[in-house]
Design a protein around this motif. Structure first.
Motif, mmCIF file in Angstrom:
data_model
loop_
_atom_site.group_PDB
_atom_site.id
_atom_site.type_symbol
_atom_site.label_atom_id
_atom_site.label_comp_id
_atom_site.label_asym_id
_atom_site.label_seq_id
_atom_site.Cartn_x
_atom_site.Cartn_y
_atom_site.Cartn_z
ATOM 1 N N TYR A 86 -2.821 27.452 19.202
ATOM 2 C CA TYR A 86 -2.085 28.104 20.287
ATOM 3 C C TYR A 86 -1.749 27.019 21.293
ATOM 4 N N VAL B 46 1.199 25.003 24.153
ATOM 5 C CA VAL B 46 2.279 24.999 25.148
ATOM 6 C C VAL B 46 2.825 23.569 25.117
ATOM 7 N N GLN C 140 3.557 28.868 19.886
ATOM 8 C CA GLN C 140 3.820 28.729 21.316
ATOM 9 C C GLN C 140 3.331 29.962 22.086
ATOM 10 N N VAL C 141 2.688 29.717 23.223
ATOM 11 C CA VAL C 141 2.219 30.790 24.109
ATOM 12 C C VAL C 141 3.042 30.684 25.399
ATOM 13 N N ASP C 142 3.621 31.789 25.829
ATOM 14 C CA ASP C 142 4.471 31.770 27.028
ATOM 15 C C ASP C 142 3.617 32.094 28.262
ATOM 16 N N MET C 143 3.199 31.024 28.971
ATOM 17 C CA MET C 143 2.313 31.222 30.122
ATOM 18 C C MET C 143 3.048 31.893 31.279
ATOM 19 N N GLU D 155 1.081 35.402 28.718
ATOM 20 C CA GLU D 155 0.554 35.666 27.370
ATOM 21 C C GLU D 155 -0.859 35.122 27.164
ATOM 22 N N HIS D 156 -1.291 34.179 28.041
ATOM 23 C CA HIS D 156 -2.644 33.619 27.916
ATOM 24 C C HIS D 156 -3.683 34.461 28.642
ATOM 25 N N THR E 289 -3.598 38.067 28.318
ATOM 26 C CA THR E 289 -3.652 39.405 27.712
ATOM 27 C C THR E 289 -5.052 39.637 27.133
ATOM 28 N N PHE F 165 -5.525 37.775 23.904
ATOM 29 C CA PHE F 165 -5.747 36.337 24.007
ATOM 30 C C PHE F 165 -7.127 36.025 24.591
ATOM 31 N N LYS G 93 -9.718 35.601 22.172
ATOM 32 C CA LYS G 93 -9.736 34.288 21.516
ATOM 33 C C LYS G 93 -10.374 33.242 22.430
ATOM 34 N N ILE H 150 -5.047 27.429 27.382
ATOM 35 C CA ILE H 150 -4.452 26.820 26.196
ATOM 36 C C ILE H 150 -4.912 25.367 26.169
#
Lengths: 206, 206
Positions: B4, B6, B30-33, B37-38, B40, B43, B46, B52
């Motif tokens: 994951y 960026v 790709q994670v859209d900060m 999205e980091h 949620t 996430f 995880k 990230i």
């Protein structure tokens, strides 16, 4: 091996406790930080960062940074393992260790540097930022709550067994409580249960 | 293995560069900060720190913290060695790595968090402390000078050979230059010579 040490400071305590768990004897040499003994040219030769602890080997090689010293001790005396063994465990111990250092220790450090004890000790010689202390105080207490939740799932900080992460967390919590006015709240029962468990180890008084 | 990622952020770049040095292919997601999205619930399962990068293994195990991911990659693919081998080298790499992280990266991070880009991105949602940025700007430039002096003595940050410390320092200096307004001064010739040397490695564009 000689350890340049400050009895009351958290990082040297981390090394002393780690060495005690390994059964390694270190000759401890006290450094008087109030007199600036860690900033003399001689000491800066040993550690250009001017920080305690430093481990001096018999051939004169110097290792600064408490975790680097602990890794050296783990390498020369692998048992009991305190950094993790198989690749996944080793990575998980490192992950949790870094979370503790980056999200808890750094906040306690900011509160300490900008707090009243340091303000008095170094009056006029350092710049303090009260807003930074306030923010770090809040983040410290928020992290204690997260730790308390995690410790509902496992007896030790990094999982089922005692590791360097427990040593690091103990030295931070004890320092934050005694010197920074950041004692964890009484109702964080899992955190206090863990604290009693780890404080009962003989190494905790090293 | 899935990373994951960026693209623009320094810590994921550290892992991509480390993996490239090892010849390990990672599937990057790709994670859209900006969209959060980091943060949620999925996430945070995880990585409870909501940061990230995260490496997800094929069995679902997740490893957060870029250095923990690098240690995992070093354990499963030991060559070329990037963390040090014999006990003393291993400790010295760790020592210098921590000096870079604690005395440079943390200052660049403080300047970033309290600076204009973050102020604009998270307007009204975070507390910024301008005095903290000023102090960290100064400490960053002072550390660049120390690095420049050290690089008069050795080609790489931790000594005679390329290690993870060069990767970490490169990703910090490039991030500080591009995003934080903290470009090292032109006259720091040893630092710039090192920068050119390390930037020329194919892994630097991973």
């Amino acid at each position: 091996m000689k350890l340049y040490d400050v009895t009351q400071a958290p990082n040297p305590r981390r090394v002393r406790m780690f060495a005690a768990e390994k059964g390694i004897d270190l000759e401890c040499v006290q450094v008087d930080m109030a007199k600036g003994e860690h900033k003399t040219p001689e000491f800066l030769q040993k550690n250009p960062s001017g920080k305690i602890p430093v481990l001096e080997l018999d051939d004169g090689t110097c290792i600064g940074e408490s975790v680097a010293i602990c890794r050296y001790l783990e390498a020369i005396q692998p048992e009991p393992n305190l950094f993790g063994e198989a690749p996944v465990e080793l990575a998980q111990v490192e992950m949790v260790h870094r979370q503790i250092e980056l999200e808890l220790f750094s906040q306690v450090g900011t509160s300490w540097v900008n707090g009243p004890v340091v303000g008095k000790l170094f009056a006029g010689r350092i710049e303090q930022i009260p807003a930074a202390k306030d923010k770090s105080d809040k983040l410290t207490h928020a992290f204690y709550e997260r730790l308390n939740r995690q410790l509902a799932e496992a007896p030790y900080i990094a999982g089922d067994r005692f590791t360097i992460v427990d040593i690091t967390t103990l030295i931070i919590v004890d320092f934050a409580t005694a010197m920074v006015g950041l004692k964890p709240a009484e109702e964080l029962e899992n955190l206090w249960r863990w604290h009693a468990l780890v404080s009962a180890r003989p190494s905790a008084s090293a």
